[in-house]
Motif scaffolding. Structure first.
Motif, PDB file in Angstrom:
ATOM      1  N   ARG B  90       5.373  15.961  14.029  1.00  0.00           N
ATOM      2  CA  ARG B  90       6.223  17.088  13.630  1.00  0.00           C
ATOM      3  C   ARG B  90       6.615  17.980  14.800  1.00  0.00           C
ATOM      4  O   ARG B  90       6.423  19.188  14.780  1.00  0.00           O
ATOM      5  CB  ARG B  90       5.548  17.924  12.538  1.00  0.00           C
ATOM      6  N   LEU B  91       7.182  17.366  15.817  1.00  0.00           N
ATOM      7  CA  LEU B  91       7.723  18.146  16.942  1.00  0.00           C
ATOM      8  C   LEU B  91       9.210  18.388  16.704  1.00  0.00           C
ATOM      9  O   LEU B  91       9.845  17.682  15.933  1.00  0.00           O
ATOM     10  CB  LEU B  91       7.526  17.386  18.250  1.00  0.00           C
ATOM     11  N   LEU B  92       9.742  19.395  17.373  1.00  0.00           N
ATOM     12  CA  LEU B  92      11.179  19.644  17.292  1.00  0.00           C
ATOM     13  C   LEU B  92      11.868  18.802  18.360  1.00  0.00           C
ATOM     14  O   LEU B  92      11.642  19.011  19.552  1.00  0.00           O
ATOM     15  CB  LEU B  92      11.465  21.132  17.517  1.00  0.00           C
ATOM     16  N   PRO B  93      12.709  17.847  17.948  1.00  0.00           N
ATOM     17  CA  PRO B  93      13.246  16.865  18.901  1.00  0.00           C
ATOM     18  C   PRO B  93      14.189  17.470  19.935  1.00  0.00           C
ATOM     19  O   PRO B  93      14.384  16.891  20.994  1.00  0.00           O
ATOM     20  CB  PRO B  93      13.993  15.873  18.006  1.00  0.00           C
ATOM     21  N   ASN B  94      14.765  18.634  19.627  1.00  0.00           N
ATOM     22  CA  ASN B  94      15.734  19.211  20.563  1.00  0.00           C
ATOM     23  C   ASN B  94      15.129  20.281  21.467  1.00  0.00           C
ATOM     24  O   ASN B  94      15.842  21.020  22.134  1.00  0.00           O
ATOM     25  CB  ASN B  94      16.924  19.792  19.789  1.00  0.00           C
ATOM     26  N   LYS B  95      13.806  20.357  21.450  1.00  0.00           N
ATOM     27  CA  LYS B  95      13.146  21.325  22.328  1.00  0.00           C
ATOM     28  C   LYS B  95      12.205  20.596  23.284  1.00  0.00           C
ATOM     29  O   LYS B  95      11.631  19.565  22.930  1.00  0.00           O
ATOM     30  CB  LYS B  95      12.348  22.339  21.497  1.00  0.00           C
ATOM     31  N   THR B  96      12.045  21.152  24.471  1.00  0.00           N
ATOM     32  CA  THR B  96      11.139  20.542  25.444  1.00  0.00           C
ATOM     33  C   THR B  96       9.691  20.724  24.998  1.00  0.00           C
ATOM     34  O   THR B  96       9.405  21.464  24.053  1.00  0.00           O
ATOM     35  CB  THR B  96      11.288  21.197  26.827  1.00  0.00           C
ATOM     36  N   VAL B  97       8.793  20.039  25.695  1.00  0.00           N
ATOM     37  CA  VAL B  97       7.360  20.166  25.428  1.00  0.00           C
ATOM     38  C   VAL B  97       6.947  21.636  25.468  1.00  0.00           C
ATOM     39  O   VAL B  97       6.311  22.157  24.543  1.00  0.00           O
ATOM     40  CB  VAL B  97       6.566  19.356  26.472  1.00  0.00           C
ATOM     41  N   PHE B  98       7.373  22.308  26.531  1.00  0.00           N
ATOM     42  CA  PHE B  98       7.019  23.719  26.688  1.00  0.00           C
ATOM     43  C   PHE B  98       7.534  24.533  25.504  1.00  0.00           C
ATOM     44  O   PHE B  98       6.800  25.307  24.891  1.00  0.00           O
ATOM     45  CB  PHE B  98       7.619  24.259  27.998  1.00  0.00           C
ATOM     46  N   ASP B  99       8.816  24.313  25.159  1.00  0.00           N
ATOM     47  CA  ASP B  99       9.423  25.109  24.088  1.00  0.00           C
ATOM     48  C   ASP B  99       8.801  24.811  22.732  1.00  0.00           C
ATOM     49  O   ASP B  99       8.698  25.698  21.882  1.00  0.00           O
ATOM     50  CB  ASP B  99      10.929  24.863  24.036  1.00  0.00           C
ATOM     51  N   ASN B 100       8.397  23.544  22.526  1.00  0.00           N
ATOM     52  CA  ASN B 100       7.738  23.207  21.272  1.00  0.00           C
ATOM     53  C   ASN B 100       6.452  23.996  21.098  1.00  0.00           C
ATOM     54  O   ASN B 100       6.170  24.501  20.015  1.00  0.00           O
ATOM     55  CB  ASN B 100       7.430  21.706  21.220  1.00  0.00           C
ATOM     56  N   VAL B 101       5.686  24.092  22.172  1.00  0.00           N
ATOM     57  CA  VAL B 101       4.428  24.842  22.088  1.00  0.00           C
ATOM     58  C   VAL B 101       4.722  26.338  22.015  1.00  0.00           C
ATOM     59  O   VAL B 101       4.103  27.076  21.233  1.00  0.00           O
ATOM     60  CB  VAL B 101       3.526  24.503  23.288  1.00  0.00           C
ATOM     61  N   ALA B 102       5.718  26.766  22.804  1.00  0.00           N
ATOM     62  CA  ALA B 102       6.069  28.192  22.828  1.00  0.00           C
ATOM     63  C   ALA B 102       6.570  28.658  21.462  1.00  0.00           C
ATOM     64  O   ALA B 102       6.351  29.806  21.066  1.00  0.00           O
ATOM     65  CB  ALA B 102       7.134  28.448  23.889  1.00  0.00           C
ATOM     66  N   PHE B 103       7.238  27.744  20.742  1.00  0.00           N
ATOM     67  CA  PHE B 103       7.781  28.046  19.417  1.00  0.00           C
ATOM     68  C   PHE B 103       6.732  28.695  18.514  1.00  0.00           C
ATOM     69  O   PHE B 103       6.996  29.691  17.836  1.00  0.00           O
ATOM     70  CB  PHE B 103       8.277  26.734  18.800  1.00  0.00           C
ATOM     71  N   ALA B 104       5.502  28.124  18.548  1.00  0.00           N
ATOM     72  CA  ALA B 104       4.436  28.645  17.692  1.00  0.00           C
ATOM     73  C   ALA B 104       4.102  30.092  18.031  1.00  0.00           C
ATOM     74  O   ALA B 104       3.712  30.866  17.165  1.00  0.00           O
ATOM     75  CB  ALA B 104       3.184  27.781  17.819  1.00  0.00           C
ATOM     76  N   LEU B 105       4.266  30.446  19.305  1.00  0.00           N
ATOM     77  CA  LEU B 105       3.980  31.829  19.704  1.00  0.00           C
ATOM     78  C   LEU B 105       5.167  32.732  19.408  1.00  0.00           C
ATOM     79  O   LEU B 105       5.018  33.877  18.983  1.00  0.00           O
ATOM     80  CB  LEU B 105       3.650  31.883  21.198  1.00  0.00           C
ATOM     81  N   GLU B 106       6.364  32.189  19.643  1.00  0.00           N
ATOM     82  CA  GLU B 106       7.561  33.018  19.452  1.00  0.00           C
ATOM     83  C   GLU B 106       7.735  33.426  17.995  1.00  0.00           C
ATOM     84  O   GLU B 106       8.081  34.566  17.706  1.00  0.00           O
ATOM     85  CB  GLU B 106       8.803  32.248  19.930  1.00  0.00           C
ATOM     86  N   VAL B 107       7.495  32.473  17.064  1.00  0.00           N
ATOM     87  CA  VAL B 107       7.737  32.815  15.659  1.00  0.00           C
ATOM     88  C   VAL B 107       6.713  33.801  15.116  1.00  0.00           C
ATOM     89  O   VAL B 107       6.940  34.381  14.060  1.00  0.00           O
ATOM     90  CB  VAL B 107       7.775  31.582  14.730  1.00  0.00           C
ATOM     91  N   ILE B 108       5.604  34.003  15.810  1.00  0.00           N
ATOM     92  CA  ILE B 108       4.724  35.078  15.335  1.00  0.00           C
ATOM     93  C   ILE B 108       4.876  36.313  16.209  1.00  0.00           C
ATOM     94  O   ILE B 108       4.084  37.249  16.132  1.00  0.00           O
ATOM     95  CB  ILE B 108       3.249  34.623  15.237  1.00  0.00           C
ATOM     96  N   GLY B 109       5.927  36.322  17.020  1.00  0.00           N
ATOM     97  CA  GLY B 109       6.322  37.558  17.687  1.00  0.00           C
ATOM     98  C   GLY B 109       5.579  37.868  18.975  1.00  0.00           C
ATOM     99  O   GLY B 109       5.522  39.022  19.397  1.00  0.00           O
ATOM    100  N   LYS B 110       5.023  36.852  19.633  1.00  0.00           N
ATOM    101  CA  LYS B 110       4.370  37.107  20.923  1.00  0.00           C
ATOM    102  C   LYS B 110       5.432  37.368  21.994  1.00  0.00           C
ATOM    103  O   LYS B 110       6.546  36.836  21.937  1.00  0.00           O
ATOM    104  CB  LYS B 110       3.514  35.904  21.319  1.00  0.00           C
ATOM    105  N   SER B 111       5.059  38.197  22.975  1.00  0.00           N
ATOM    106  CA  SER B 111       6.042  38.574  23.990  1.00  0.00           C
ATOM    107  C   SER B 111       6.289  37.412  24.944  1.00  0.00           C
ATOM    108  O   SER B 111       5.502  36.470  25.038  1.00  0.00           O
ATOM    109  CB  SER B 111       5.547  39.776  24.779  1.00  0.00           C
ATOM    110  N   ARG B 112       7.394  37.496  25.674  1.00  0.00           N
ATOM    111  CA  ARG B 112       7.766  36.447  26.605  1.00  0.00           C
ATOM    112  C   ARG B 112       6.698  36.251  27.673  1.00  0.00           C
ATOM    113  O   ARG B 112       6.371  35.123  28.046  1.00  0.00           O
ATOM    114  CB  ARG B 112       9.092  36.836  27.262  1.00  0.00           C
ATOM    115  N   GLY B 113       6.141  37.374  28.119  1.00  0.00           N
ATOM    116  CA  GLY B 113       5.106  37.291  29.148  1.00  0.00           C
ATOM    117  C   GLY B 113       3.896  36.517  28.651  1.00  0.00           C
ATOM    118  O   GLY B 113       3.356  35.653  29.365  1.00  0.00           O
ATOM    119  N   GLN B 114       3.469  36.822  27.432  1.00  0.00           N
ATOM    120  CA  GLN B 114       2.316  36.115  26.861  1.00  0.00           C
ATOM    121  C   GLN B 114       2.616  34.627  26.740  1.00  0.00           C
ATOM    122  O   GLN B 114       1.771  33.794  27.039  1.00  0.00           O
ATOM    123  CB  GLN B 114       1.984  36.688  25.476  1.00  0.00           C
ATOM    124  N   VAL B 115       3.843  34.309  26.292  1.00  0.00           N
ATOM    125  CA  VAL B 115       4.229  32.912  26.129  1.00  0.00           C
ATOM    126  C   VAL B 115       4.142  32.202  27.475  1.00  0.00           C
ATOM    127  O   VAL B 115       3.552  31.117  27.588  1.00  0.00           O
ATOM    128  CB  VAL B 115       5.654  32.805  25.539  1.00  0.00           C
TER     129      VAL B 115
END
Lengths: 302, 229
Positions: B90-115
């Motif tokens: 269940r990965l997002l095919p149009n996102k890179t490895v980094f972005d796939n993992v970052a997605f989980a942090l972004e959708v719960i509102g973590k800051s860019r620096g934390q990501v």
């Protein structure tokens, strides 16, 4: 909340669903434009009412030699009867605002001007036209008081309220407005259904993302926000198109065609258009968000 | 960490309960295998832990919360404490490895620096350093599952749920994934793994819970896959 992230999601969503987005924008635009036109017609009716009710008079036509009404059995009105009417009108102040006595010659002059293109003027003489009292009321709806006081009185041929003619005209305009409103509402229903469908397709095509969002614990609001923002943006673009349509109607239909053709009446100004624009935006965005929200509640469940 | 008390789950369209009077407890930091044939209730068990379903009877406690009393708007908070890994990645095919993992942090509102700080750490932990900018379809199955595990673990969840994580992988790749899950378990994360893979279960010698037609038929510490195969 990561606004950058939400905006990139919104952009992706709008691009991916481009045809549907365009369809939504156009239907929102057309239906809101119709809605706006129907509101414009209403404010036109109000403008005309203000304009005309200010000018309408109650006319009390007096008997002359060839009147045939029962109250004219005594032949042409006498001076004493005229004075009595004048005095009675004065006693009706402040409802009676102005009283003007029109002589046969004045009536004839006016008649000539009004029917200057008609052959009827050749057969009309000064004596054929009645004298009249022209009465302006402070409240035109109180016509009945004047009518009941003078109708049928000896020497009075007829009491005539111009407002009643206007009412018929306004009813016609009101009917037109109702038709425009019904079409607009039908279009808005179509728009809502289209948005519902678009959101369903969008939710389905992004079920992978939203599924993952749910799994990693994104809040409902966060999952729905990009969809709601898309609906709102599409609606706002549609409302902008509708505003453009309304401006075009004002410039090309009202100012260029109607106003020169019907110079005797007043038309809505720009302030009426600008008053409608926020209504269009609010209606469009509210409807789109509501439709999207209700759809997503069903299709993006926790 | 996970407590089931006489849980019954009956789906409306089926005449047999998917889970029938199941009671069990998983302690904090445990590593548990959930075994049983298809349709035995493993997936239902995992869905109940995530509150994707609610039981008809009995109570489910997860991370100290009674899920029956958890209001809907608090479910996201629960899921942030649970990482999930699936057989199909269940990965997002149009996102890179980094972005796939970052997605989980972004959708719960973590800051860019934390990501930017946390994601490389986790990718390092799962052994994907240097592959941050690859797309999922450029990776092998094992690598894709590592991305999925990184995404599940990036929030440092209290519980990691794995639904047949090795189901699509060959034995040697599976071994690598199991080592990774074991390492995650050693950080204190409770791991619950549903599996059909007898070799792995027999090799790991962890607690085994077996379900059969919705009934709990075996709960064995340091168990093996079973005799039914």
């Amino acid at each position: 909340m990561q606004t950058r992230f939400v905006f990139s999601e919104v952009g992706n969503g709008l691009r991916r669903n481009l045809t549907m987005t365009v369809a939504v924008i156009i239907t929102v635009g057309v239906s809101l434009a119709l809605f706006g036109v129907s509101l414009l017609v209403r404010s036109q009716v109000d403008t005309m009412k203000d304009f005309w009710y200010d000018k309408v008079e109650v006319s009390i036509f007096l008997c002359n030699d060839n009147s045939e009404t029962a109250s004219c059995a005594g032949g042409k009105i006498t001076e004493a009867q005229k004075e009595q009417i004048q005095a009675d009108l004065e006693s009706l102040k402040p409802l009676v605002q102005e009283i003007y006595f029109e002589t046969q010659q004045e009536a004839y002059d006016r008649f000539i001007v009004q029917y200057r293109n008609s052959p009827i003027i050749d057969s009309v003489t000064v004596e054929a036209l009645p004298e009249s009292f022209r009465v302006k009321l402070s409240d035109p709806t109180q016509y009945d008081i004047v009518a009941s006081a003078f109708e049928g009185r000896p020497g009075v041929e007829q009491v005539n309220d111009q407002r009643q003619f206007l009412e018929k005209f306004f009813q016609l305009l009101g009917g037109l407005q109702a038709i425009a409103l019904v079409i607009a509402l039908a279009m808005l229903v179509v728009t809502v259904l289209l948005i519902v469908n678009t959101m369903r397709v969008a939710a389905f095509s992004r079920r992978r993302e939203t599924g993952i969002m749910r799994l990693v614990g994104a809040s409902n609001f966060y999952i729905q926000l990009p969809f709601l923002a898309e609906a709102a943006i599409a609606a706002a673009v549609g409302a902008t198109i509708a505003t453009g349509g309304l401006v075009l109607v004002k410039i090309f239909v009202i100012d260029r065609v109607l106003a020169p053709a019907f110079q005797f009446t007043a038309f809505v100004g720009w302030e009426a258009v600008w008053a409608i624009v926020p209504i269009l935006f609010l209606t469009g965005i509210a409807l789109a968000c509501l439709a999207a929200f209700l759809t997503l509640r069903k299709y993006l469940r926790v | 960490m996970i407590l089931f008390e006489n849980v019954v789950k009956q789906y409306p369209t089926q005449n047999r309960p998917a889970l029938d009077d199941v009671s069990l407890e998983v302690e904090k930091g445990e590593f548990v295998f959930l075994v049983g044939a298809s349709g035995s209730g493993k997936s239902t068990f995992l869905r109940l832990v995530l509150k994707e379903e609610t039981p008809n009877k009995g109570r489910v406690w997860v991370a100290g919360k009674d899920l029956g009393r958890l209001s809907n708007w608090k479910i996201p908070q629960l899921r942030r404490r649970i990482g999930t890994v699936f057989q199909d990645f269940r990965l997002l095919p149009n996102k890179t490895v980094f972005d796939n993992v970052a997605f989980a942090l972004e959708v719960i509102g973590k800051s860019r620096g934390q990501v930017q700080r946390i994601v490389p750490e986790v990718l390092d932990l799962v052994g994907l350093e240097g592959k941050e900018h690859r797309m999922p379809d450029e990776l092998s199955g094992g690598e894709q599952q590592r991305v999925a595990i990184a995404r599940a673990f990036v929030n440092k969840p209290a519980i990691l749920i794995a639904d047949e994580p090795t189901g699509n992988l060959d034995p040697s790749t599976s071994e690598g994934i199991m080592k990774l899950l074991e390492r995650i378990n050693r950080t204190g994360t409770t791991v619950v793994m549903a599996t059909h893979d007898a070799a792995i279960v027999n090799q790991m010698r962890k607690r085994v819970i077996e379900l059969e037609q919705g009934h709990l038929v075996r709960d064995q510490s340091r168990g093996v896959y079973g005799y039914s195969r």
